[in-house]
Scaffold this motif. Structure first.
Motif, PDB file in Angstrom:
ATOM      1  N   ALA A 154      34.676  31.248  43.668  1.00 25.60           N
ATOM      2  CA  ALA A 154      35.461  32.153  44.517  1.00 25.60           C
ATOM      3  C   ALA A 154      36.698  32.639  43.773  1.00 25.60           C
ATOM      4  N   ALA A 155      37.319  31.774  42.979  1.00 23.41           N
ATOM      5  CA  ALA A 155      38.492  32.151  42.198  1.00 23.41           C
ATOM      6  C   ALA A 155      38.140  33.248  41.188  1.00 23.41           C
ATOM      7  N   VAL A 156      37.006  33.099  40.523  1.00 18.71           N
ATOM      8  CA  VAL A 156      36.570  34.115  39.563  1.00 18.71           C
ATOM      9  C   VAL A 156      36.297  35.436  40.275  1.00 18.71           C
ATOM     10  N   LYS A 157      35.625  35.384  41.417  1.00 17.40           N
ATOM     11  CA  LYS A 157      35.303  36.611  42.152  1.00 17.40           C
ATOM     12  C   LYS A 157      36.560  37.350  42.616  1.00 17.40           C
ATOM     13  N   VAL A 158      37.523  36.587  43.148  1.00 21.27           N
ATOM     14  CA  VAL A 158      38.745  37.255  43.607  1.00 21.27           C
ATOM     15  C   VAL A 158      39.546  37.783  42.414  1.00 21.27           C
ATOM     16  N   GLY A 159      39.506  37.106  41.294  1.00 19.47           N
ATOM     17  CA  GLY A 159      40.152  37.603  40.087  1.00 19.47           C
ATOM     18  C   GLY A 159      39.527  38.905  39.614  1.00 19.47           C
ATOM     19  N   GLN A 160      38.216  38.978  39.673  1.00 18.97           N
ATOM     20  CA  GLN A 160      37.518  40.213  39.302  1.00 18.97           C
ATOM     21  C   GLN A 160      37.870  41.345  40.262  1.00 18.97           C
ATOM     22  N   LYS A 161      38.027  41.019  41.533  1.00 17.80           N
ATOM     23  CA  LYS A 161      38.434  42.019  42.530  1.00 17.80           C
ATOM     24  C   LYS A 161      39.841  42.530  42.222  1.00 17.80           C
TER      25      LYS A 161
END
Length: 181
Positions: A169-176
């Motif tokens: 989830a941290a990676v996904k929100v960082g990509q966002k």
């Protein structure tokens, strides 16, 4: 784009710091032009708000004998704030609460309005929802634009690495975040 990550943990390299840094790393990997900075409140001296209300007139906090002003200025300068906390008794850490309370001095001129925010909470067993509500209240009061949240589960140092859902989830929100602005 400037992204500031603040960990409200007194452990500069603890589980909360890990998740906040993971988000910042994902931003950097997805957007080479983004500049990211990480600050741990651990090791910083942040005194509580005294409720003096002098900031209403002066438009700045009159407490100057601690580290709050330097960190707050970085927050004012960023485009995206990633703010995280360990969960202590179903809420944010005391150090982070002191920091948040002092932002009242920034509220009068809406100095944080329109910035993006991502909230992070790490709990051992429960309480992350309540801590995220506190962070959401902070964000709403300052008129941030909500860009997501991450919840992790960890009790002992380093446990967060085993929470693959939180790390993903941290990676996904960082990509966002990397696509904002």
């Amino acid at each position: 784009m400037k992204v500031l990550g603040i960990s409200g943990s007194m452990q500069p390299n603890g589980n909360t710091a890990y998740l906040v840094r993971k988000i910042l790393e994902a931003v950097t990997e997805a957007n080479a032009e983004a500049t990211c900075e990480f600050i741990s409140l651990g090791g910083h001296h942040i005194t509580p708000c005294t409720g003096c209300l002098q900031c209403r007139e002066k438009k700045e906090c009159v407490i100057t004998n601690d580290d709050w002003g330097a960190v707050a200025e970085k927050m004012v300068e960023c485009d995206v704030l990633v703010i995280g906390t360990p969960v202590y008794y179903y809420d944010v850490s005391g150090q982070l609460k002191n920091f948040i309370d002092r932002t009242y001095s920034l509220w009068h001129d809406r100095r944080l309005s329109g910035k993006y925010v991502v909230t992070v909470a790490v709990n051992g067993d429960c309480g992350a929802d309540r801590a995220l509500e506190t962070l959401e209240g902070f964000a709403n009061a300052h008129e941030f634009v909500y860009a997501g949240s991450v919840t992790g589960r960890a009790s002992l140092p380093g446990d967060i690495i085993g929470d693959t859902a939180a790390c993903e989830a941290a990676v996904k929100v960082g990509q966002k975040i990397a696509t904002l602005g």
